[in-house]
Design a protein around this motif. Sequence first.
Motif, PDB file in Angstrom:
ATOM      1  N   LEU A 313       0.812  -1.223   0.000  1.00  0.00           N
ATOM      2  CA  LEU A 313       0.000   0.000   0.000  1.00  0.00           C
ATOM      3  C   LEU A 313       0.844   1.270   0.000  1.00  0.00           C
ATOM      4  O   LEU A 313       0.310   2.370  -0.154  1.00  0.00           O
ATOM      5  N   HIS A 314       2.150   1.125   0.172  1.00  0.00           N
ATOM      6  CA  HIS A 314       3.021   2.305   0.194  1.00  0.00           C
ATOM      7  C   HIS A 314       2.863   3.136  -1.080  1.00  0.00           C
ATOM      8  O   HIS A 314       2.905   4.369  -1.031  1.00  0.00           O
ATOM      9  N   GLY A 315       2.683   2.452  -2.219  1.00  0.00           N
ATOM     10  CA  GLY A 315       2.521   3.177  -3.467  1.00  0.00           C
ATOM     11  C   GLY A 315       1.306   4.082  -3.459  1.00  0.00           C
ATOM     12  O   GLY A 315       1.360   5.228  -3.925  1.00  0.00           O
ATOM     13  N   VAL A 316       0.190   3.594  -2.924  1.00  0.00           N
ATOM     14  CA  VAL A 316      -1.029   4.405  -2.827  1.00  0.00           C
ATOM     15  C   VAL A 316      -0.828   5.516  -1.797  1.00  0.00           C
ATOM     16  O   VAL A 316      -1.177   6.678  -2.038  1.00  0.00           O
ATOM     17  N   CYS A 317      -0.269   5.167  -0.650  1.00  0.00           N
ATOM     18  CA  CYS A 317      -0.047   6.146   0.416  1.00  0.00           C
ATOM     19  C   CYS A 317       0.777   7.329  -0.088  1.00  0.00           C
ATOM     20  O   CYS A 317       0.420   8.492   0.138  1.00  0.00           O
ATOM     21  N   TYR A 318       1.864   7.021  -0.772  1.00  0.00           N
ATOM     22  CA  TYR A 318       2.777   8.082  -1.179  1.00  0.00           C
ATOM     23  C   TYR A 318       2.304   8.803  -2.441  1.00  0.00           C
ATOM     24  O   TYR A 318       2.181  10.030  -2.456  1.00  0.00           O
ATOM     25  N   ASP A 319       2.017   8.041  -3.499  1.00  0.00           N
ATOM     26  CA  ASP A 319       1.684   8.661  -4.780  1.00  0.00           C
ATOM     27  C   ASP A 319       0.376   9.436  -4.729  1.00  0.00           C
ATOM     28  O   ASP A 319       0.296  10.568  -5.209  1.00  0.00           O
ATOM     29  N   PHE A 320      -0.657   8.819  -4.152  1.00  0.00           N
ATOM     30  CA  PHE A 320      -1.979   9.442  -4.191  1.00  0.00           C
ATOM     31  C   PHE A 320      -2.066  10.667  -3.281  1.00  0.00           C
ATOM     32  O   PHE A 320      -2.938  11.515  -3.488  1.00  0.00           O
ATOM     33  N   PHE A 321      -1.181  10.774  -2.296  1.00  0.00           N
ATOM     34  CA  PHE A 321      -1.188  11.996  -1.484  1.00  0.00           C
ATOM     35  C   PHE A 321      -0.098  12.962  -1.933  1.00  0.00           C
ATOM     36  O   PHE A 321      -0.382  14.089  -2.343  1.00  0.00           O
ATOM     37  N   PHE A 322       1.148  12.534  -1.900  1.00  0.00           N
ATOM     38  CA  PHE A 322       2.247  13.465  -2.110  1.00  0.00           C
ATOM     39  C   PHE A 322       2.397  13.887  -3.569  1.00  0.00           C
ATOM     40  O   PHE A 322       2.576  15.074  -3.856  1.00  0.00           O
ATOM     41  N   VAL A 323       2.332  12.943  -4.496  1.00  0.00           N
ATOM     42  CA  VAL A 323       2.494  13.306  -5.905  1.00  0.00           C
ATOM     43  C   VAL A 323       1.293  14.108  -6.393  1.00  0.00           C
ATOM     44  O   VAL A 323       1.452  15.121  -7.083  1.00  0.00           O
ATOM     45  N   SER A 324       0.084  13.691  -6.023  1.00  0.00           N
ATOM     46  CA  SER A 324      -1.094  14.470  -6.421  1.00  0.00           C
ATOM     47  C   SER A 324      -1.058  15.850  -5.764  1.00  0.00           C
ATOM     48  O   SER A 324      -1.487  16.844  -6.366  1.00  0.00           O
ATOM     49  N   GLY A 325      -0.515  15.919  -4.545  1.00  0.00           N
ATOM     50  CA  GLY A 325      -0.364  17.211  -3.876  1.00  0.00           C
ATOM     51  C   GLY A 325       0.603  18.122  -4.608  1.00  0.00           C
ATOM     52  O   GLY A 325       0.396  19.347  -4.676  1.00  0.00           O
TER      53      GLY A 325
END
Length: 410
Positions: A313-325
């Motif tokens: 789930l690290h990919g969702v945690c990081y990409d969906f919050f930080f990259v989208s941010g």
Amino acid sequence: MRSSIKVQLSVMMFLEFFIWGAWFVTLGTYLGTNLKADGLDIAKVFSTQSYGAIIAPFIIGLIADRFFNAERILGVLHIAGAILMYMMYTAPDVSVFYPYTFGYMIVYMPTLALVNSVSFRQMTNPEKQFSNIRVFGTVGWILAGLLISWLKWDEVQNNTTNGTLRNTFLMASVAAGILGLFSFTLPKTPPKKAQGNASVSQILGLDALKLLKDPNFLIFFLASIAICIPLAFYYQNANPFLTGIGLENATGMMAFGQVSEALFILLLPVFFKRFGFKNTILVGMLAWVVRYILFAYGNSGELAFMLITGIVLHGVCYDFFFVSGQIYTDAKAGEQYKSSAQGLITLATYGVGMLIGFWVAGFISEHYKTAAGTPEWKMVWLVPAGIAAVVMILFVLLFRDKSKAAELPQ
């Protein structure tokens, strides 16, 4: 871009993140097991990353961007880092280990911006070319974790008997020395001539503070700081937790988090365009909650699948919050504040947010200890799950941006 330059940049990026992944993932385990550090001492050591992130803009903005070639500074910093990393390898206790780590993070964190600077200056189309170079950094991090598990340095019995986890610092030191020397062969990247003198606020990205007048951006900004508290729990506690409960090849398993990060970033544009920024970032927040609940109730036996799922789930945690941010910030800032806005978010998250998070994680780990002196892991993971849930609920209630900035830029 010539193929020879592409190879050089790929090797540079591979070594840059191989170095970080070679020691940082297992740092919490090493401190607790080998140096007998308590939760607050561990938090103190991890906090050096945040101090490095806060100091890095000064080094980049005051020195690298104005006076010296980026590849030369990169070389000097990594050679200095190799020496400091070797001193960490020889440190007998946490009181000696800490100042070397502090010094190392001050010289390492600026290199994250420098490798990007060297790369971008050689590219004719960064939007298309950079990802093909940056992916080698992810490969480097993954390989470092797999190598540690393959060599069994993180195996509990092996490390307890022979102190094998200490070898990660020697491996990182050698890699840093190689990258330091290799950096002087990279394409020349002189500083661009600045027009006038940059103010401290421009260097640190504080000009973008004007964006905080927008209530929705302010909510996003505060949520970014707050969500870094549960993120710090993962960096600080995940490896000690997984190795401590006996998950086989724990460090190698954690590398799947970086694999998922590389995969989910490909899905992000599709999800963002279809559901918008708010829903995308909410999925990222929800993933934090689910991940820590899985950690709280999983084990290394019949429920090991829960631990593996939490790692992936690290990919969702990081990409969906930080990259989208980062995408949202870029669109919200406009042309005038693009660079300073990204700098401000980085300073707030990896600087302030992670600094708070490491200390909270250290306090919680120390507070929830069993009679045997080991952390009560269920509570250690339920606390960041609760924090992430509160941040998510507040974001749902307070964030109401309907502008085009909350959509994926075309």
